[in-house]
Scaffold this motif. Structure first.
Motif, PDB file in Angstrom:
ATOM      1  N   PHE A  48       5.075   5.790  11.716  1.00  0.00           N
ATOM      2  CA  PHE A  48       4.523   5.680  10.370  1.00  0.00           C
ATOM      3  C   PHE A  48       5.291   4.549   9.707  1.00  0.00           C
ATOM      4  CE2 PHE A  48       3.918   6.465   5.913  1.00  0.00           C
ATOM      5  CZ  PHE A  48       2.707   7.132   5.786  1.00  0.00           C
ATOM      6  N   GLU A  49       4.580   3.575   9.172  1.00  0.00           N
ATOM      7  CA  GLU A  49       5.242   2.455   8.490  1.00  0.00           C
ATOM      8  C   GLU A  49       5.132   2.631   6.980  1.00  0.00           C
ATOM      9  OE1 GLU A  49       4.735  -1.721  10.262  1.00  0.00           O
ATOM     10  OE2 GLU A  49       3.069  -0.578  11.116  1.00  0.00           O
ATOM     11  N   LEU A  50       6.257   2.811   6.332  1.00  0.00           N
ATOM     12  CA  LEU A  50       6.264   2.893   4.875  1.00  0.00           C
ATOM     13  C   LEU A  50       5.918   1.551   4.240  1.00  0.00           C
ATOM     14  CD1 LEU A  50       9.468   5.036   4.250  1.00  0.00           C
ATOM     15  CD2 LEU A  50       7.100   5.752   3.878  1.00  0.00           C
ATOM     16  N   ASN A  51       6.289   0.477   4.939  1.00  0.00           N
ATOM     17  CA  ASN A  51       6.137  -0.860   4.363  1.00  0.00           C
ATOM     18  C   ASN A  51       5.537  -1.836   5.376  1.00  0.00           C
ATOM     19  OD1 ASN A  51       7.833  -0.098   1.922  1.00  0.00           O
ATOM     20  ND2 ASN A  51       9.305   0.209   3.562  1.00  0.00           N
ATOM     21  N   PRO A  52       4.265  -1.624   5.749  1.00  0.00           N
ATOM     22  CA  PRO A  52       3.669  -2.465   6.797  1.00  0.00           C
ATOM     23  C   PRO A  52       3.546  -3.936   6.423  1.00  0.00           C
ATOM     24  CG  PRO A  52       2.017  -1.053   5.774  1.00  0.00           C
ATOM     25  CD  PRO A  52       3.344  -0.574   5.302  1.00  0.00           C
ATOM     26  N   GLN A  53       3.546  -4.247   5.125  1.00  0.00           N
ATOM     27  CA  GLN A  53       3.415  -5.641   4.701  1.00  0.00           C
ATOM     28  C   GLN A  53       4.759  -6.293   4.400  1.00  0.00           C
ATOM     29  OE1 GLN A  53       0.369  -6.678   5.097  1.00  0.00           O
ATOM     30  NE2 GLN A  53      -0.280  -4.549   5.455  1.00  0.00           N
ATOM     31  N   MET A  54       5.861  -5.603   4.675  1.00  0.00           N
ATOM     32  CA  MET A  54       7.176  -6.132   4.359  1.00  0.00           C
ATOM     33  C   MET A  54       7.457  -7.407   5.163  1.00  0.00           C
ATOM     34  SD  MET A  54       9.885  -5.589   2.496  1.00  0.00           S
ATOM     35  CE  MET A  54       9.687  -3.881   1.986  1.00  0.00           C
ATOM     36  N   PRO A  55       7.923  -8.495   4.509  1.00  0.00           N
ATOM     37  CA  PRO A  55       8.232  -9.730   5.233  1.00  0.00           C
ATOM     38  C   PRO A  55       9.464  -9.554   6.120  1.00  0.00           C
ATOM     39  CG  PRO A  55       8.916  -9.911   2.946  1.00  0.00           C
ATOM     40  CD  PRO A  55       8.150  -8.632   3.061  1.00  0.00           C
ATOM     41  N   PRO A  56       9.669 -10.457   7.082  1.00  0.00           N
ATOM     42  CA  PRO A  56      10.770 -10.319   8.043  1.00  0.00           C
ATOM     43  C   PRO A  56      12.149 -10.193   7.394  1.00  0.00           C
ATOM     44  CG  PRO A  56       9.244 -12.011   8.763  1.00  0.00           C
ATOM     45  CD  PRO A  56       8.812 -11.626   7.387  1.00  0.00           C
ATOM     46  N   GLU A  57      12.352 -10.866   6.263  1.00  0.00           N
ATOM     47  CA  GLU A  57      13.681 -10.816   5.632  1.00  0.00           C
ATOM     48  C   GLU A  57      13.927  -9.520   4.871  1.00  0.00           C
ATOM     49  OE1 GLU A  57      10.953 -12.889   2.648  1.00  0.00           O
ATOM     50  OE2 GLU A  57      11.217 -12.827   4.834  1.00  0.00           O
ATOM     51  N   GLY A  58      12.886  -8.680   4.747  1.00  0.00           N
ATOM     52  CA  GLY A  58      13.034  -7.433   4.020  1.00  0.00           C
ATOM     53  C   GLY A  58      13.086  -7.658   2.518  1.00  0.00           C
ATOM     54  N   GLN A  59      13.528  -6.619   1.799  1.00  0.00           N
ATOM     55  CA  GLN A  59      13.588  -6.677   0.341  1.00  0.00           C
ATOM     56  C   GLN A  59      14.732  -5.806  -0.148  1.00  0.00           C
ATOM     57  OE1 GLN A  59      10.192  -4.939  -1.649  1.00  0.00           O
ATOM     58  NE2 GLN A  59      10.504  -6.087  -3.531  1.00  0.00           N
ATOM     59  N   ASN A  60      15.343  -6.200  -1.229  1.00  0.00           N
ATOM     60  CA  ASN A  60      16.373  -5.387  -1.860  1.00  0.00           C
ATOM     61  C   ASN A  60      15.792  -3.998  -2.156  1.00  0.00           C
ATOM     62  OD1 ASN A  60      17.309  -4.358  -4.771  1.00  0.00           O
ATOM     63  ND2 ASN A  60      19.054  -5.247  -3.701  1.00  0.00           N
ATOM     64  N   VAL A  61      16.530  -2.948  -1.802  1.00  0.00           N
ATOM     65  CA  VAL A  61      15.967  -1.597  -1.874  1.00  0.00           C
ATOM     66  C   VAL A  61      15.724  -1.147  -3.313  1.00  0.00           C
ATOM     67  CG1 VAL A  61      18.194  -0.384  -1.801  1.00  0.00           C
ATOM     68  CG2 VAL A  61      16.130   0.737  -0.907  1.00  0.00           C
ATOM     69  N   ALA A  62      16.623  -1.492  -4.225  1.00  0.00           N
ATOM     70  CA  ALA A  62      16.429  -1.083  -5.620  1.00  0.00           C
ATOM     71  C   ALA A  62      15.212  -1.788  -6.219  1.00  0.00           C
ATOM     72  CB  ALA A  62      17.682  -1.389  -6.433  1.00  0.00           C
ATOM     73  N   GLU A  63      15.063  -3.069  -5.881  1.00  0.00           N
ATOM     74  CA  GLU A  63      13.900  -3.837  -6.334  1.00  0.00           C
ATOM     75  C   GLU A  63      12.619  -3.241  -5.762  1.00  0.00           C
ATOM     76  OE1 GLU A  63      12.465  -7.934  -4.618  1.00  0.00           O
ATOM     77  OE2 GLU A  63      14.038  -8.322  -6.092  1.00  0.00           O
ATOM     78  N   HIS A  64      12.674  -2.879  -4.491  1.00  0.00           N
ATOM     79  CA  HIS A  64      11.508  -2.316  -3.821  1.00  0.00           C
ATOM     80  C   HIS A  64      11.096  -0.989  -4.448  1.00  0.00           C
ATOM     81  CE1 HIS A  64       8.779  -1.202  -0.575  1.00  0.00           C
ATOM     82  NE2 HIS A  64       9.396  -0.036  -0.520  1.00  0.00           N
ATOM     83  N   VAL A  65      12.064  -0.109  -4.693  1.00  0.00           N
ATOM     84  CA  VAL A  65      11.771   1.204  -5.271  1.00  0.00           C
ATOM     85  C   VAL A  65      11.221   1.052  -6.683  1.00  0.00           C
ATOM     86  CG1 VAL A  65      12.831   3.355  -6.044  1.00  0.00           C
ATOM     87  CG2 VAL A  65      13.391   2.440  -3.793  1.00  0.00           C
ATOM     88  N   ALA A  66      11.746   0.067  -7.419  1.00  0.00           N
ATOM     89  CA  ALA A  66      11.243  -0.178  -8.775  1.00  0.00           C
ATOM     90  C   ALA A  66       9.784  -0.629  -8.737  1.00  0.00           C
ATOM     91  CB  ALA A  66      12.101  -1.231  -9.472  1.00  0.00           C
ATOM     92  N   GLU A  67       9.467  -1.520  -7.790  1.00  0.00           N
ATOM     93  CA  GLU A  67       8.097  -2.025  -7.681  1.00  0.00           C
ATOM     94  C   GLU A  67       7.129  -0.951  -7.187  1.00  0.00           C
ATOM     95  OE1 GLU A  67       7.920  -5.442  -5.202  1.00  0.00           O
ATOM     96  OE2 GLU A  67       9.094  -6.723  -6.549  1.00  0.00           O
ATOM     97  N   LYS A  68       7.558  -0.179  -6.199  1.00  0.00           N
ATOM     98  CA  LYS A  68       6.649   0.766  -5.537  1.00  0.00           C
ATOM     99  C   LYS A  68       6.491   2.067  -6.322  1.00  0.00           C
ATOM    100  CE  LYS A  68       5.659   2.549  -0.891  1.00  0.00           C
ATOM    101  NZ  LYS A  68       6.096   2.533   0.524  1.00  0.00           N
ATOM    102  N   TYR A  69       7.584   2.532  -6.932  1.00  0.00           N
ATOM    103  CA  TYR A  69       7.550   3.845  -7.573  1.00  0.00           C
ATOM    104  C   TYR A  69       7.831   3.800  -9.072  1.00  0.00           C
ATOM    105  CZ  TYR A  69       7.996   5.199  -2.657  1.00  0.00           C
ATOM    106  OH  TYR A  69       7.820   5.320  -1.305  1.00  0.00           O
ATOM    107  N   GLY A  70       8.166   2.627  -9.590  1.00  0.00           N
ATOM    108  CA  GLY A  70       8.453   2.509 -11.009  1.00  0.00           C
ATOM    109  C   GLY A  70       9.790   3.105 -11.414  1.00  0.00           C
ATOM    110  N   ALA A  71      10.702   3.266 -10.449  1.00  0.00           N
ATOM    111  CA  ALA A  71      12.000   3.873 -10.742  1.00  0.00           C
ATOM    112  C   ALA A  71      12.916   2.891 -11.454  1.00  0.00           C
ATOM    113  CB  ALA A  71      12.663   4.345  -9.448  1.00  0.00           C
TER     114      ALA A  71
END
Length: 218
Positions: A48-71
């Motif tokens: 199961f891929e949580l982030n199938p569109q994630m680029p090879p370099e990845g993303q900062n986790v706090a930034e990602h959670v803010a974008e995806k879940y509004g945290a």
């Protein structure tokens, strides 16, 4: 005289970068050990891929959670602390911070698909969890994946060939479609005997009660 443990088919649908998947697996493993008198499980891990569109370099986790879940940063930090504490209770060390990164895991799932045929899937799954959550490694990096495979006794040259040649990509995609079609849209999802579904990082006691109840049904 004790009875013979009941064979039990367990399909564990999860992602390498999913913290609740680690918690769920550790709790399930403890529940299996505690109910070994009645349960003889066969666990298969599915992608199961949580982030199938994630680029090879990845993303900062706090930034990602803010974008995806509004945290907010505070909510994100609180969630990480909760997850770290739950994992620690189960004997797993999580070291992630607000500076950690999250990655795509498609190649890791291809390697896990190959490892199943080698009898090393569970070992590799646990090694990849440690690579990402404990060591802060990159589970989309080919060198890191090859080293993880070697660490659990898999042939590193063959692992490299799997990653380089794109092998098992179609198989992983087919499995993902299958579980989506079965209604799995979040992980971890633990499917027992193709009939019972347990969602999330449940405590070991909850898993044990479920395993014993299913075994009692025969």
């Amino acid at each position: 005289m004790t009875g013979t443990p009941t064979p039990m088919k367990i399909d564990f649908v999860s992602d390498i970068v999913c913290p609740w998947c680690v918690i769920g697996l550790r709790a399930l493993e403890q529940a299996i050990a505690a109910s070994a008198d009645v349960v003889a499980p066969a666990i298969t891990f599915h992608p199961f891929e949580l982030n199938p569109q994630m680029p090879p370099e990845g993303q900062n986790v706090a930034e990602h959670v803010a974008e995806k879940y509004g945290a907010t940063p505070e909510q994100s930090a609180s969630n990480r602390a909760t997850i770290r504490a739950r994992a620690a209770e189960l004997g797993f060390a999580m070291t992630g911070t607000a500076e950690s990164r999250i990655y795509n895991t498609f190649d890791a799932h291809r390697l896990l698909y190959w490892a199943q045929a080698q009898g090393k899937q569970a070992a590799l799954k646990n090694r990849l969890f440690a690579l990402y959550f404990t060591e802060g490694g990159n589970p989309s990096d080919a060198d890191a994946l090859v080293m993880a495979a070697a660490d659990v006794g898999l042939d590193p040259a063959e692992a490299r060939a799997v990653l380089t040649n794109g092998r098992y990509g179609d198989d992983v995609r087919a499995e993902q479609r299958h579980w989506h079609a079965c209604g799995i849209t979040a992980v971890p999802a633990i499917v027992i005997n193709d009939r019972y579904v347990i969602m999330g990082g449940q405590p070991p006691e909850a898993f044990e009660r479920a395993l014993r109840a299913i075994a009692a049904e025969g």
